[in-house]
Design a protein around this motif. Sequence first.
Motif, PDB file in Angstrom:
ATOM      1  N   ASN A 282       0.863  -1.183   0.000  1.00  0.00           N
ATOM      2  CA  ASN A 282       0.000   0.000   0.000  1.00  0.00           C
ATOM      3  C   ASN A 282       0.898   1.231   0.000  1.00  0.00           C
ATOM      4  OD1 ASN A 282      -1.640   2.241   0.864  1.00  0.00           O
ATOM      5  ND2 ASN A 282      -3.147   0.798   1.657  1.00  0.00           N
ATOM      6  N   ARG A 283       0.886   1.966  -1.104  1.00  0.00           N
ATOM      7  CA  ARG A 283       1.778   3.121  -1.233  1.00  0.00           C
ATOM      8  C   ARG A 283       1.465   4.203  -0.204  1.00  0.00           C
ATOM      9  NH1 ARG A 283       1.014   4.516  -7.414  1.00  0.00           N
ATOM     10  NH2 ARG A 283      -1.085   3.945  -6.781  1.00  0.00           N
ATOM     11  N   GLN A 284       0.200   4.362   0.152  1.00  0.00           N
ATOM     12  CA  GLN A 284      -0.163   5.390   1.124  1.00  0.00           C
ATOM     13  C   GLN A 284       0.364   5.039   2.515  1.00  0.00           C
ATOM     14  OE1 GLN A 284      -1.349   8.240   0.182  1.00  0.00           O
ATOM     15  NE2 GLN A 284      -1.480   7.498  -1.938  1.00  0.00           N
ATOM     16  N   THR A 285       0.366   3.757   2.833  1.00  0.00           N
ATOM     17  CA  THR A 285       0.921   3.321   4.118  1.00  0.00           C
ATOM     18  C   THR A 285       2.407   3.651   4.182  1.00  0.00           C
ATOM     19  OG1 THR A 285      -0.686   1.533   4.307  1.00  0.00           O
ATOM     20  CG2 THR A 285       1.314   1.324   5.614  1.00  0.00           C
ATOM     21  N   LEU A 286       3.118   3.359   3.094  1.00  0.00           N
ATOM     22  CA  LEU A 286       4.554   3.651   3.068  1.00  0.00           C
ATOM     23  C   LEU A 286       4.805   5.153   3.146  1.00  0.00           C
ATOM     24  CD1 LEU A 286       7.430   2.614   2.841  1.00  0.00           C
ATOM     25  CD2 LEU A 286       7.187   2.630   0.351  1.00  0.00           C
ATOM     26  N   ARG A 287       4.003   5.942   2.448  1.00  0.00           N
ATOM     27  CA  ARG A 287       4.168   7.396   2.498  1.00  0.00           C
ATOM     28  C   ARG A 287       3.913   7.931   3.900  1.00  0.00           C
ATOM     29  NH1 ARG A 287       0.863   8.770  -3.075  1.00  0.00           N
ATOM     30  NH2 ARG A 287       2.528   8.182  -4.535  1.00  0.00           N
ATOM     31  N   ALA A 288       2.891   7.387   4.558  1.00  0.00           N
ATOM     32  CA  ALA A 288       2.588   7.827   5.923  1.00  0.00           C
ATOM     33  C   ALA A 288       3.753   7.499   6.855  1.00  0.00           C
ATOM     34  CB  ALA A 288       1.311   7.158   6.421  1.00  0.00           C
ATOM     35  N   HIS A 289       4.323   6.316   6.678  1.00  0.00           N
ATOM     36  CA  HIS A 289       5.474   5.918   7.507  1.00  0.00           C
ATOM     37  C   HIS A 289       6.660   6.828   7.253  1.00  0.00           C
ATOM     38  CE1 HIS A 289       9.113   3.540   8.467  1.00  0.00           C
ATOM     39  NE2 HIS A 289       8.403   3.180   9.508  1.00  0.00           N
ATOM     40  N   GLU A 290       6.948   7.090   5.999  1.00  0.00           N
ATOM     41  CA  GLU A 290       8.083   7.953   5.661  1.00  0.00           C
ATOM     42  C   GLU A 290       7.861   9.377   6.157  1.00  0.00           C
ATOM     43  OE1 GLU A 290       8.337   7.394   1.450  1.00  0.00           O
ATOM     44  OE2 GLU A 290       9.668   5.643   1.622  1.00  0.00           O
ATOM     45  N   GLY A 291       6.591   9.786   6.255  1.00  0.00           N
ATOM     46  CA  GLY A 291       6.281  11.141   6.701  1.00  0.00           C
ATOM     47  C   GLY A 291       6.663  11.400   8.148  1.00  0.00           C
TER      48      GLY A 291
END
Length: 240
Positions: free
Chosen positions: A155-164
């Motif tokens: 899930n790209r949004q999950t990864l983006r949230a983590h990186e954020g």
Amino acid sequence: MALSTGRPAAPRLIETPSLSDQVRNILLEALTSGLLRPGDRINEAELARVLGISRNPIREAVSGLAQRGFLVSAPRRGHFLRHFTQQDVDDVFSFRICVESFAIRQGVPLMTQNDHKDLRGIVDRMIVAAQARRLSDLRQEDISLHRRICQLSRNRQTLRAHEGIDTEVQMLIAFVDLDHETPMETALAHLPIVEAMATGDIGRSVEAMENHLRATWKHVLEVYEQAGLRKTGNLRAPST
């Protein structure tokens, strides 16, 4: 080589980081490794001297980090590494638990034996780094494990949230240094997570991750409170 039109082929562009991007990466490493501590001032003139460059790319990098909230500005004083409040700590860790638990729920049903082998390999490298007291390598493998779990959610949004929030997490932990644990304890604390995920039991895996993150959260709060964690978000730059 020519294109089919007979015109010369366009040159292949090689993307290289700008000077300001390189300075930003240097500063981020200092922020997340503990080299810079909350309240420390960014000495732009000294940084320019050490790096052998003008101050313009340094100002650009510092401004960018300030916009992202990692640095704060004091009028006529310059930029300082931000202090964290109790609310900051609570916000970061509560959100991190949500993101990484969600990643496990999505990722475990999709994981292959190779994925589980990959995760166990990261923990094994953490153990080797802990045995050799290579603390920088241990920290990098720790980061890699949590990021890999988010990647495996597909899930790209999950990864983006983590990186954020990843940089803030590293900044918080760098200040604490997690001195309540030995390097080996830090490494082995991740073993129950990957072992639970290897069973395919989602509930057990989520529980292992939440227990790990809540223990870290609790200790970060304890250390910050002992160091006089401020309850407000106002900058209190160190006196000169």
